[in-house]
Design a protein around this motif. Structure first.
Motif, PDB file in Angstrom:
ATOM      1  N   THR A  52       0.841  -1.193   0.000  1.00 54.34           N
ATOM      2  CA  THR A  52       0.000   0.000   0.000  1.00 54.34           C
ATOM      3  C   THR A  52       0.879   1.246   0.000  1.00 54.34           C
ATOM      4  O   THR A  52       2.094   1.180   0.173  1.00 54.34           O
ATOM      5  CB  THR A  52      -0.898   0.023   1.240  1.00 54.34           C
ATOM      6  OG1 THR A  52      -0.072   0.216   2.402  1.00 54.34           O
ATOM      7  CG2 THR A  52      -1.684  -1.278   1.389  1.00 54.34           C
ATOM      8  N   SER A  53       0.245   2.388  -0.160  1.00 52.31           N
ATOM      9  CA  SER A  53       0.995   3.642  -0.136  1.00 52.31           C
ATOM     10  C   SER A  53       1.607   3.901   1.241  1.00 52.31           C
ATOM     11  O   SER A  53       2.604   4.612   1.353  1.00 52.31           O
ATOM     12  CB  SER A  53       0.091   4.809  -0.536  1.00 52.31           C
ATOM     13  OG  SER A  53      -1.035   4.875   0.318  1.00 52.31           O
ATOM     14  N   ALA A  54       1.034   3.281   2.257  1.00 52.87           N
ATOM     15  CA  ALA A  54       1.567   3.421   3.620  1.00 52.87           C
ATOM     16  C   ALA A  54       2.667   2.415   3.923  1.00 52.87           C
ATOM     17  O   ALA A  54       3.290   2.485   4.985  1.00 52.87           O
ATOM     18  CB  ALA A  54       0.437   3.265   4.626  1.00 52.87           C
ATOM     19  N   GLY A  55       2.880   1.495   3.000  1.00 51.05           N
ATOM     20  CA  GLY A  55       3.960   0.538   3.174  1.00 51.05           C
ATOM     21  C   GLY A  55       3.556  -0.820   3.715  1.00 51.05           C
ATOM     22  O   GLY A  55       4.422  -1.661   3.957  1.00 51.05           O
ATOM     23  N   SER A  56       2.277  -1.060   3.892  1.00 49.70           N
ATOM     24  CA  SER A  56       1.837  -2.384   4.325  1.00 49.70           C
ATOM     25  C   SER A  56       1.974  -3.370   3.182  1.00 49.70           C
ATOM     26  O   SER A  56       1.647  -3.043   2.036  1.00 49.70           O
ATOM     27  CB  SER A  56       0.383  -2.332   4.793  1.00 49.70           C
ATOM     28  OG  SER A  56       0.255  -1.488   5.909  1.00 49.70           O
TER      29      SER A  56
END
Length: 119
Positions: A52-56
């Motif tokens: 994801t854009s959050a890094g998940s």
């Protein structure tokens, strides 16, 4: 228009490593999920990893512990570090990205890069 271009595929011996890269370009307002699928000869396209854009991150069981996905949000790129490669990892690897251009949000795909694992 939005384009995704993969690079980094090639021939590697079993146990070796490769790093795939995918760059998205075009009128991109926002990129949410990015990731990789692969398709072996005569097989369906299978999920490999996503970020994801959050890094998940999420990985297919078959690559957990061997592959690592990362991304550079500023450059709209996603990387796939592949270690301890096995012959069954051989496939065409496709990157994808869910991209908003401001007027619409779509899933975009690259054309693929070939990974061959053979001695």
């Amino acid at each position: 228009q939005v384009q995704l271009v993969e690079s980094g595929g090639g021939l590697v011996q079993p146990g070796g490593s490769l790093r795939l890269s995918c760059a998205a370009s075009g009128p991109i307002v926002r990129t949410s999920a990015m990731g990789w699928y692969r398709q072996g000869p005569g097989k369906q396209r299978d999920f490999v990893a996503t970020i994801t854009s959050a890094g998940s991150t999420v990985y297919a069981d078959s690559v957990k512990g061997r592959f690592a996905i990362s991304r550079d949000n500023a450059k709209n790129t996603v990387l796939l570090q592949m270690n301890s490669l096995k012959p069954e990892d051989a496939a065409v690897y496709y990157c994808y990205a869910r991209i908003s251009t401001g007027t619409m949000t779509n899933d975009y795909w690259g054309r693929g890069t070939q990974v061959t694992v053979s001695s």
